[in-house]
Design a protein around this motif. Structure first.
Motif, PDB file in Angstrom:
ATOM      1  N   PHE A  11      41.051  26.350 -63.182  1.00 40.72           N
ATOM      2  CA  PHE A  11      41.989  25.506 -62.142  1.00 40.72           C
ATOM      3  C   PHE A  11      42.765  24.458 -62.450  1.00 40.72           C
ATOM      4  O   PHE A  11      43.240  23.579 -61.600  1.00 40.72           O
ATOM      5  CB  PHE A  11      41.040  25.456 -61.101  1.00 40.72           C
ATOM      6  CG  PHE A  11      40.249  26.389 -60.126  1.00 40.72           C
ATOM      7  CD1 PHE A  11      40.730  27.070 -59.111  1.00 40.72           C
ATOM      8  CD2 PHE A  11      39.027  26.694 -60.428  1.00 40.72           C
ATOM      9  CE1 PHE A  11      40.337  28.084 -58.434  1.00 40.72           C
ATOM     10  CE2 PHE A  11      38.363  27.751 -60.082  1.00 40.72           C
ATOM     11  CZ  PHE A  11      38.890  28.401 -59.062  1.00 40.72           C
ATOM     12  N   PHE A  12      42.972  24.431 -63.687  1.00 39.29           N
ATOM     13  CA  PHE A  12      43.847  23.540 -64.343  1.00 39.29           C
ATOM     14  C   PHE A  12      45.201  23.406 -63.799  1.00 39.29           C
ATOM     15  O   PHE A  12      45.933  24.573 -63.659  1.00 39.29           O
ATOM     16  CB  PHE A  12      43.977  23.629 -65.861  1.00 39.29           C
ATOM     17  CG  PHE A  12      44.665  22.431 -66.593  1.00 39.29           C
ATOM     18  CD1 PHE A  12      43.948  21.321 -66.683  1.00 39.29           C
ATOM     19  CD2 PHE A  12      45.838  22.635 -67.129  1.00 39.29           C
ATOM     20  CE1 PHE A  12      44.324  20.210 -67.520  1.00 39.29           C
ATOM     21  CE2 PHE A  12      46.565  21.374 -67.783  1.00 39.29           C
ATOM     22  CZ  PHE A  12      45.625  20.399 -67.920  1.00 39.29           C
ATOM     23  N   GLY A  13      45.586  22.053 -63.562  1.00 40.83           N
ATOM     24  CA  GLY A  13      47.093  21.909 -62.938  1.00 40.83           C
ATOM     25  C   GLY A  13      47.213  22.402 -61.502  1.00 40.83           C
ATOM     26  O   GLY A  13      48.440  22.317 -60.842  1.00 40.83           O
ATOM     27  N   CYS A  14      46.235  22.536 -60.783  1.00 40.12           N
ATOM     28  CA  CYS A  14      46.092  22.704 -59.263  1.00 40.12           C
ATOM     29  C   CYS A  14      46.209  21.600 -58.698  1.00 40.12           C
ATOM     30  O   CYS A  14      45.312  21.050 -58.247  1.00 40.12           O
ATOM     31  CB  CYS A  14      44.953  23.649 -58.837  1.00 40.12           C
ATOM     32  SG  CYS A  14      45.006  25.262 -59.487  1.00 40.12           S
ATOM     33  N   VAL A  15      47.320  20.742 -58.580  1.00 46.81           N
ATOM     34  CA  VAL A  15      47.329  19.387 -58.568  1.00 46.81           C
ATOM     35  C   VAL A  15      46.965  19.099 -56.934  1.00 46.81           C
ATOM     36  O   VAL A  15      46.928  17.933 -56.525  1.00 46.81           O
ATOM     37  CB  VAL A  15      48.837  18.953 -58.606  1.00 46.81           C
ATOM     38  CG1 VAL A  15      49.088  18.903 -60.247  1.00 46.81           C
ATOM     39  CG2 VAL A  15      49.867  19.601 -57.930  1.00 46.81           C
ATOM     40  N   LYS A  16      47.327  20.031 -56.081  1.00 49.74           N
ATOM     41  CA  LYS A  16      46.807  19.782 -54.697  1.00 49.74           C
ATOM     42  C   LYS A  16      45.441  20.098 -54.191  1.00 49.74           C
ATOM     43  O   LYS A  16      45.090  20.130 -53.160  1.00 49.74           O
ATOM     44  CB  LYS A  16      47.915  20.548 -53.573  1.00 49.74           C
ATOM     45  CG  LYS A  16      49.153  19.896 -53.715  1.00 49.74           C
ATOM     46  CD  LYS A  16      50.061  20.649 -52.424  1.00 49.74           C
ATOM     47  CE  LYS A  16      51.333  19.891 -52.624  1.00 49.74           C
ATOM     48  NZ  LYS A  16      52.213  20.596 -51.364  1.00 49.74           N
ATOM     49  N   LEU A  17      44.645  20.691 -55.196  1.00 47.61           N
ATOM     50  CA  LEU A  17      43.655  21.190 -54.933  1.00 47.61           C
ATOM     51  C   LEU A  17      42.276  19.956 -54.756  1.00 47.61           C
ATOM     52  O   LEU A  17      41.846  19.121 -55.813  1.00 47.61           O
ATOM     53  CB  LEU A  17      42.868  22.038 -56.159  1.00 47.61           C
ATOM     54  CG  LEU A  17      41.448  22.827 -56.070  1.00 47.61           C
ATOM     55  CD1 LEU A  17      41.514  23.449 -54.658  1.00 47.61           C
ATOM     56  CD2 LEU A  17      41.071  23.400 -57.244  1.00 47.61           C
ATOM     57  N   GLY A  18      42.237  19.665 -53.389  1.00 43.07           N
ATOM     58  CA  GLY A  18      41.334  18.541 -53.004  1.00 43.07           C
ATOM     59  C   GLY A  18      39.936  18.749 -53.298  1.00 43.07           C
ATOM     60  O   GLY A  18      39.132  17.766 -53.488  1.00 43.07           O
ATOM     61  N   LYS A  19      39.546  19.822 -52.914  1.00 45.47           N
ATOM     62  CA  LYS A  19      38.125  20.108 -52.985  1.00 45.47           C
ATOM     63  C   LYS A  19      37.462  21.576 -53.255  1.00 45.47           C
ATOM     64  O   LYS A  19      38.381  22.506 -53.093  1.00 45.47           O
ATOM     65  CB  LYS A  19      37.409  19.789 -51.743  1.00 45.47           C
ATOM     66  CG  LYS A  19      37.901  20.709 -50.459  1.00 45.47           C
ATOM     67  CD  LYS A  19      36.742  20.208 -49.330  1.00 45.47           C
ATOM     68  CE  LYS A  19      37.260  21.252 -48.054  1.00 45.47           C
ATOM     69  NZ  LYS A  19      36.282  20.850 -46.830  1.00 45.47           N
ATOM     70  N   MET A  20      36.648  21.594 -54.017  1.00 50.48           N
ATOM     71  CA  MET A  20      36.129  23.092 -54.331  1.00 50.48           C
ATOM     72  C   MET A  20      34.602  22.939 -53.788  1.00 50.48           C
ATOM     73  O   MET A  20      33.808  22.105 -53.958  1.00 50.48           O
ATOM     74  CB  MET A  20      36.189  23.356 -55.806  1.00 50.48           C
ATOM     75  CG  MET A  20      37.303  23.274 -56.349  1.00 50.48           C
ATOM     76  SD  MET A  20      37.467  24.051 -58.103  1.00 50.48           S
ATOM     77  CE  MET A  20      36.728  25.561 -58.089  1.00 50.48           C
ATOM     78  N   VAL A  21      34.362  23.918 -53.004  1.00 46.07           N
ATOM     79  CA  VAL A  21      32.912  24.139 -52.489  1.00 46.07           C
ATOM     80  C   VAL A  21      32.076  25.074 -53.305  1.00 46.07           C
ATOM     81  O   VAL A  21      32.717  26.326 -53.121  1.00 46.07           O
ATOM     82  CB  VAL A  21      32.856  24.422 -51.070  1.00 46.07           C
ATOM     83  CG1 VAL A  21      31.675  24.562 -50.434  1.00 46.07           C
ATOM     84  CG2 VAL A  21      33.709  23.402 -50.122  1.00 46.07           C
ATOM     85  N   PHE A  22      31.164  24.865 -53.564  1.00 46.19           N
ATOM     86  CA  PHE A  22      30.479  25.725 -54.727  1.00 46.19           C
ATOM     87  C   PHE A  22      28.870  25.767 -54.148  1.00 46.19           C
ATOM     88  O   PHE A  22      28.309  24.462 -54.397  1.00 46.19           O
ATOM     89  CB  PHE A  22      30.520  25.320 -56.003  1.00 46.19           C
ATOM     90  CG  PHE A  22      29.888  26.214 -57.093  1.00 46.19           C
ATOM     91  CD1 PHE A  22      29.788  27.738 -56.749  1.00 46.19           C
ATOM     92  CD2 PHE A  22      29.313  25.956 -58.220  1.00 46.19           C
ATOM     93  CE1 PHE A  22      29.166  28.613 -57.988  1.00 46.19           C
ATOM     94  CE2 PHE A  22      28.851  26.580 -59.310  1.00 46.19           C
ATOM     95  CZ  PHE A  22      28.628  28.064 -58.861  1.00 46.19           C
ATOM     96  N   ASP A  23      28.438  26.874 -53.652  1.00 51.78           N
ATOM     97  CA  ASP A  23      26.877  26.813 -53.085  1.00 51.78           C
ATOM     98  C   ASP A  23      26.081  26.909 -54.048  1.00 51.78           C
ATOM     99  O   ASP A  23      24.770  27.138 -53.959  1.00 51.78           O
ATOM    100  CB  ASP A  23      26.901  28.141 -52.143  1.00 51.78           C
ATOM    101  CG  ASP A  23      27.630  27.341 -50.819  1.00 51.78           C
ATOM    102  OD1 ASP A  23      27.611  25.942 -50.599  1.00 51.78           O
ATOM    103  OD2 ASP A  23      27.563  28.165 -49.789  1.00 51.78           O
ATOM    104  N   GLY A  24      26.468  27.612 -55.420  1.00 49.22           N
ATOM    105  CA  GLY A  24      25.516  28.010 -56.636  1.00 49.22           C
ATOM    106  C   GLY A  24      25.220  26.904 -57.308  1.00 49.22           C
ATOM    107  O   GLY A  24      25.619  25.545 -57.293  1.00 49.22           O
ATOM    108  N   GLU A  25      24.668  27.109 -58.347  1.00 55.45           N
ATOM    109  CA  GLU A  25      23.913  26.089 -59.522  1.00 55.45           C
ATOM    110  C   GLU A  25      25.155  25.941 -60.614  1.00 55.45           C
ATOM    111  O   GLU A  25      25.946  27.022 -60.833  1.00 55.45           O
ATOM    112  CB  GLU A  25      22.764  26.547 -59.914  1.00 55.45           C
ATOM    113  CG  GLU A  25      22.152  25.743 -61.256  1.00 55.45           C
ATOM    114  CD  GLU A  25      21.031  26.325 -61.932  1.00 55.45           C
ATOM    115  OE1 GLU A  25      20.591  25.714 -62.815  1.00 55.45           O
ATOM    116  OE2 GLU A  25      20.605  27.497 -61.545  1.00 55.45           O
ATOM    117  N   ILE A  26      25.358  24.717 -60.849  1.00 54.07           N
ATOM    118  CA  ILE A  26      26.270  24.642 -61.887  1.00 54.07           C
ATOM    119  C   ILE A  26      25.787  24.918 -63.280  1.00 54.07           C
ATOM    120  O   ILE A  26      24.726  24.461 -63.755  1.00 54.07           O
ATOM    121  CB  ILE A  26      26.846  23.107 -61.829  1.00 54.07           C
ATOM    122  CG1 ILE A  26      27.614  22.910 -60.516  1.00 54.07           C
ATOM    123  CG2 ILE A  26      27.812  23.027 -63.159  1.00 54.07           C
ATOM    124  CD1 ILE A  26      28.030  21.347 -60.745  1.00 54.07           C
TER     125      ILE A  26
END
Length: 360
Positions: free
Chosen positions: A326-341
């Motif tokens: 997601f590099f350079g996605c300058v407007k990407l304010g949030k990512m919701v991730f329900d899984g384990e990192i």
């Protein structure tokens, strides 16, 4: 025969490297591989520790062929190999077939025949070269004997040109319409099948983990791809220029979502997709992305430079996110991730606020 974890059943050839024996072994190897039987002998040694390679191949083989001659029966190296084989055949249902150059060596009598002395009372069968009109007839008799103990390959093993690591396919040099990748291939290398007009069907077994860029580029008649259950990485250009890539709706092949030039502002990845290919949606105009449960991998640079993308919900089934996904996605304010990192996932999520299940 005991089934061995669904691994390929192959022939291990033990022989002397002295003149006469070496050439005969090479001809035997070529005959068996032409008949799509996978064989291994020390002519296949790559770089690295030779003794370890030989040891591992003996352990995994289902058939052992000894090119028995005065040279091989007096070779310390062959004696070591046969000692291992004798031990293995006591505990498992392998086939041991001496291919005997001279009938003298065939006698089971310990006092009369070198084979009998060498092997004692171990069960074995043999093919005596001098019993047949010519060498090819003897080879054919050996092939008939070992067939029930080996898995005949769909394609000639010699057509698969491997890298020194023994797991990366550099080039397929055959002209078969249907190709099943061998069990030892983990990666299909860059341009491995490029421009192969004969290829109509590719079977990708579970051992294959990666398909590199342009792997099947320009295979214009490739219309069927099966398998792919073990894939982890696949490049967006892997199937470009094939019937599959040009005609499959939304470009899903082997459970891999390839790029969609017509995605517009919205990308909806369908259920059943396990992998988003490397660079699948790079430099797009996406505003929204819907990812299905069951997705496991998001490829490297998959959504890079989608400058209008504002939010993404990543299903808990995702195990890894590739480099700069997601590099350079300058407007990407949030990512919701329900899984384990897992691993370095967090490192590769750039310019975002990563919200995990525990934070919500």
């Amino acid at each position: 025969m005991t089934e061995k974890d669904n691994r390929e059943k192959y022939v291990f050839i033990s022989h002397s490297n002295k003149s006469g024996d070496k050439e005969l072994t090479q001809r035997l190897y070529e005959y068996l591989t032409r008949n799509k039987v996978c064989c291994w002998y020390d002519g296949n040694l790559g770089n690295g520790k030779w003794a370890r390679q030989i040891y591992n191949k003996i352990l995994d083989a289902s058939v052992f062929v000894l090119v028995a001659s005065e040279n091989s029966l007096t070779s310390p190296e062959v004696e070591t190999e046969i000692s291992m084989i004798r031990e293995i055949t006591k505990n498992d249902d392998h086939l041991f077939v001496p291919f005997i150059i001279d009938r003298y060596y065939f006698s089971m009598d310990r006092q009369k025949g070198a084979i009998g002395y060498y092997l004692g009372n171990n069960r074995y069968e043999g093919v005596v070269l001098s019993h047949y009109p010519d060498e090819q007839d003897a080879f054919a008799a050996l092939l008939k004997m070992i067939c029930p103990f080996v898995t005949a390959l769909q394609n000639n093993p010699d057509d698969f040109k491997m890298a020194e690591d023994g797991t990366t396919l550099l080039e397929y040099a055959g002209n078969d319409g249907s190709v099943e990748l061998p069990p030892y291939v983990k990666k299909v290398g860059e341009k491995a099948f490029k421009g192969n007009a004969d290829l109509k069907k590719i079977i990708v077994p579970q051992n294959v983990q990666e398909i590199d860029e342009y792997a099947f580029y320009g295979c214009k008649n490739l219309a069927v791809a099966e398998g792919g259950a073990g894939l982890i990485k696949c490049h967006n250009t892997a199937f470009m220029g094939t019937f599959l890539f040009n005609n499959v709706e939304n470009k899903v092949i082997l459970g891999v979502q390839f790029g969609d030039d017509d995605a517009g502002e919205k990308a909806e990845v369908k259920e059943g997709v396990r992998i988003i290919a490397d660079e699948a949606f790079v430099c797009g105009a996406l505003k929204t992305v819907k990812l299905p449960e069951g997705l496991e991998y998001i490829g490297a640079r998959a959504f890079e430079e989608n400058i209008f993308l504002e939010s993404v919900e990543i299903p808990s089934s995702v195990r890894a996110i590739g480099d700069k996904a997601f590099f350079g996605c300058v407007k990407l304010g949030k990512m919701v991730f329900d899984g384990e990192i897992v691993g370095e996932t967090e490192k590769y999520v750039r310019n975002t606020e990563l919200i995990t299940k525990g934070d919500k």
